[in-house]
Motif scaffolding. Structure first.
Motif, PDB file in Angstrom:
ATOM      1  N   UNK A   1       0.845  -1.199   0.000  1.00 43.70           N
ATOM      2  CA  UNK A   1       0.000   0.000   0.000  1.00 43.70           C
ATOM      3  C   UNK A   1       0.880   1.249   0.000  1.00 43.70           C
ATOM      4  N   UNK A   2       0.507   2.235  -0.771  1.00 46.72           N
ATOM      5  CA  UNK A   2       1.244   3.493  -0.838  1.00 46.72           C
ATOM      6  C   UNK A   2       0.671   4.478   0.176  1.00 46.72           C
ATOM      7  N   UNK A   3       1.529   5.045   1.031  1.00 52.73           N
ATOM      8  CA  UNK A   3       1.087   6.039   1.988  1.00 52.73           C
ATOM      9  C   UNK A   3       1.203   7.427   1.361  1.00 52.73           C
ATOM     10  N   UNK A   4       0.246   8.286   1.675  1.00 54.86           N
ATOM     11  CA  UNK A   4       0.155   9.602   1.042  1.00 54.86           C
ATOM     12  C   UNK A   4       0.558  10.700   2.016  1.00 54.86           C
ATOM     13  N   UNK A   5       1.397  11.619   1.558  1.00 56.52           N
ATOM     14  CA  UNK A   5       1.713  12.808   2.322  1.00 56.52           C
ATOM     15  C   UNK A   5       0.893  13.991   1.836  1.00 56.52           C
ATOM     16  N   UNK A   6       0.527  13.964   0.563  1.00 54.21           N
ATOM     17  CA  UNK A   6      -0.302  15.014  -0.017  1.00 54.21           C
ATOM     18  C   UNK A   6      -1.780  14.680   0.201  1.00 54.21           C
ATOM     19  N   UNK A   7      -2.674  15.654   0.046  1.00 57.78           N
ATOM     20  CA  UNK A   7      -4.105  15.363   0.175  1.00 57.78           C
ATOM     21  C   UNK A   7      -4.536  14.234  -0.760  1.00 57.78           C
ATOM     22  N   UNK A   8      -5.393  13.373  -0.271  1.00 57.19           N
ATOM     23  CA  UNK A   8      -5.915  12.277  -1.073  1.00 57.19           C
ATOM     24  C   UNK A   8      -6.866  12.841  -2.116  1.00 57.19           C
ATOM     25  N   UNK A   9      -6.604  12.511  -3.378  1.00 62.84           N
ATOM     26  CA  UNK A   9      -7.419  13.032  -4.480  1.00 62.84           C
ATOM     27  C   UNK A   9      -8.561  12.050  -4.737  1.00 62.84           C
ATOM     28  N   UNK A  10      -9.773  12.489  -4.432  1.00 61.72           N
ATOM     29  CA  UNK A  10     -10.940  11.610  -4.476  1.00 61.72           C
ATOM     30  C   UNK A  10     -11.794  11.909  -5.697  1.00 61.72           C
ATOM     31  N   UNK A  11     -12.180  10.844  -6.408  1.00 59.47           N
ATOM     32  CA  UNK A  11     -13.151  10.945  -7.485  1.00 59.47           C
ATOM     33  C   UNK A  11     -14.485  10.396  -7.005  1.00 59.47           C
ATOM     34  N   UNK A 295     -13.205  11.872   6.801  1.00 63.48           N
ATOM     35  CA  UNK A 295     -11.893  12.236   7.337  1.00 63.48           C
ATOM     36  C   UNK A 295     -11.114  10.985   7.726  1.00 63.48           C
ATOM     37  N   UNK A 296     -11.797  10.021   8.330  1.00 62.05           N
ATOM     38  CA  UNK A 296     -11.121   8.761   8.673  1.00 62.05           C
ATOM     39  C   UNK A 296     -10.675   8.016   7.422  1.00 62.05           C
ATOM     40  N   UNK A 297     -11.493   8.031   6.386  1.00 63.50           N
ATOM     41  CA  UNK A 297     -11.124   7.385   5.125  1.00 63.50           C
ATOM     42  C   UNK A 297      -9.813   7.964   4.596  1.00 63.50           C
ATOM     43  N   UNK A 298      -9.714   9.288   4.554  1.00 64.01           N
ATOM     44  CA  UNK A 298      -8.494   9.928   4.063  1.00 64.01           C
ATOM     45  C   UNK A 298      -7.304   9.596   4.957  1.00 64.01           C
ATOM     46  N   UNK A 299      -7.536   9.601   6.270  1.00 64.13           N
ATOM     47  CA  UNK A 299      -6.439   9.306   7.195  1.00 64.13           C
ATOM     48  C   UNK A 299      -5.943   7.866   7.030  1.00 64.13           C
ATOM     49  N   UNK A 300      -6.856   6.932   6.865  1.00 65.10           N
ATOM     50  CA  UNK A 300      -6.456   5.529   6.702  1.00 65.10           C
ATOM     51  C   UNK A 300      -5.645   5.331   5.422  1.00 65.10           C
ATOM     52  N   UNK A 301      -5.995   6.043   4.373  1.00 68.28           N
ATOM     53  CA  UNK A 301      -5.208   5.969   3.139  1.00 68.28           C
ATOM     54  C   UNK A 301      -3.809   6.523   3.378  1.00 68.28           C
ATOM     55  N   UNK A 302      -3.738   7.611   4.113  1.00 66.06           N
ATOM     56  CA  UNK A 302      -2.458   8.283   4.337  1.00 66.06           C
ATOM     57  C   UNK A 302      -1.561   7.519   5.309  1.00 66.06           C
ATOM     58  N   UNK A 303      -2.149   6.763   6.244  1.00 65.71           N
ATOM     59  CA  UNK A 303      -1.366   6.133   7.314  1.00 65.71           C
ATOM     60  C   UNK A 303      -1.313   4.613   7.239  1.00 65.71           C
ATOM     61  N   UNK A 304      -2.233   4.002   6.475  1.00 67.91           N
ATOM     62  CA  UNK A 304      -2.288   2.547   6.431  1.00 67.91           C
ATOM     63  C   UNK A 304      -3.133   1.931   7.528  1.00 67.91           C
TER      64      UNK A 304
END
Length: 339
Positions: A1-11, A295-304
């Motif tokens: 899984x890739x962790x994100x430092x930038x804002x998660x870009x959501x479609x 917000x939790x969705x974005x955080x989980x993507x960013x942190x794993x």
């Protein structure tokens, strides 16, 4: 899984009422995320919403959205009967997935969606927003910490504010799209226990004239768990006083209550009487919860991290919903795992 430092870009898939609400949250209120594109097959729908929110990308071809390399995650707010299809497609495209409930309408679909997300190594979160409401979250945490003792009785209810167009409501919506929230809540009010039997009764009491068309707008469900606990879920499609969501769990050490019907704690005292402001829509009553879940969705993507509302949670609630359908069809209790 890739962790994100930038804002998660959501479609976003789906520009209807709920899709538009999620879009506004992603555009303005969700830290760590940004609304990068909107997709909807209805001509002009995606363009209209994207323009309103200042989003550059709009797609009428949903598959084109999934192929966009600049999109990190997909939020699915399309019609419920298509959810599993888009979860699987998004995961196969390597996108993280937030899906409004229900994630699927058959257990086979649910299993394929869960497997697709695991195979791709992406986050899969389901929109059980009640878990992110402060009151429900506190009650669930207290139960899990043992503060309420052993769960013996629990109750959860959903009453929608108005039944506008019954002709557009698919059959069994009351279980697959409404009470599925309550089933998820009741499962978390009794952690570690498994539901073993379901009995559901239902009727068309708000619009009896649509009963022959398959509409059921009122239901009560009894769930028995393997630890002996009993739970009750109820729903009605028209509460004239406004959207009503509440829960209660009674245990060996006490009782916890969650939920409310007012949009603020302001009480008005005037010549016409005493009144409180009630919410007309789910997006009014649970506004903060909707923001918190995204917000939790974005955080989980960013942190794993693993989100609170997973694909497995969606499957567990769906199993009860499907048992309710069988129970109503045959007017009998249904053993879970026996279907």
């Amino acid at each position: 899984m890739t962790f994100h430092l930038q804002p998660v870009r959501v479609g976003l898939i789906g520009a209807g009422r709920m899709g538009s609400f999620h879009a506004e949250n992603l555009a303005y209120r969700v830290p760590g995320a940004m609304l990068a594109a909107v997709a909807d097959p209805q001509p002009g729908a995606a363009e209209k919403l994207a323009s309103k929110l200042g989003v550059a990308k709009a797609y009428s071809d949903l598959h084109a959205l999934l192929l966009d390399p600049e999109i990190d995650a997909i939020a699915i707010a399309a019609p419920a009967r298509t959810h599993a299809e888009w979860v699987i497609a998004a995961a196969n495209a390597g996108k993280h997935v937030f899906c409004e409930k229900p994630m699927a309408i058959t257990l086979e679909e649910a299993d394929r969606a869960i497997a697709a997300a695991k195979r791709a190594g992406v986050v899969l979160q389901v929109g059980f927003n009640r878990r992110f409401d402060a009151g429900f979250a506190a009650a669930i945490a207290a139960v899990k910490a043992g503060e309420n003792g052993t769960t013996q009785l629990s109750r959860s209810l959903t009453r929608d504010p108005a039944l506008h167009d019954p002709s557009r409501i698919p059959q069994w919506t009351i279980y697959l799209e409404t009470l599925i929230h309550d089933f998820d809540t009741l499962l978390h009010f009794n952690p570690g226990a498994k539901p073993v039997e379901v009995y559901a009764i239902a009727d068309a009491l708000v619009r009896p004239d649509f009963k022959d068309h398959g509409l059921l707008d009122t239901s009560v469900v009894t769930i028995r768990f393997d630890n002996g606990a009993i739970a009750i879920a109820e729903a009605n499609f028209q509460a004239v006083y406004g959207y009503d969501v509440r829960g209660e769990v009674f245990g060996s050490k006490g009782m916890l209550q969650a939920g409310h019907i007012t949009s603020s704690n302001c009480v008005r005292y005037s010549a016409s009487g005493i009144s409180m402001e009630t919410s007309r829509m789910d997006s009014d009553l649970l506004r903060e919860a909707y923001v918190a879940e995204m917000t939790e969705f974005a955080r989980c993507i960013r942190t794993g991290e693993t989100p609170r509302a997973t694909g497995e949670d969606a499957r567990n609630a769906l199993e009860i919903a499907l048992a309710c359908i069988e129970s109503v069809k045959h007017n009998l209790p249904v053993k879970l795992g026996a279907r």
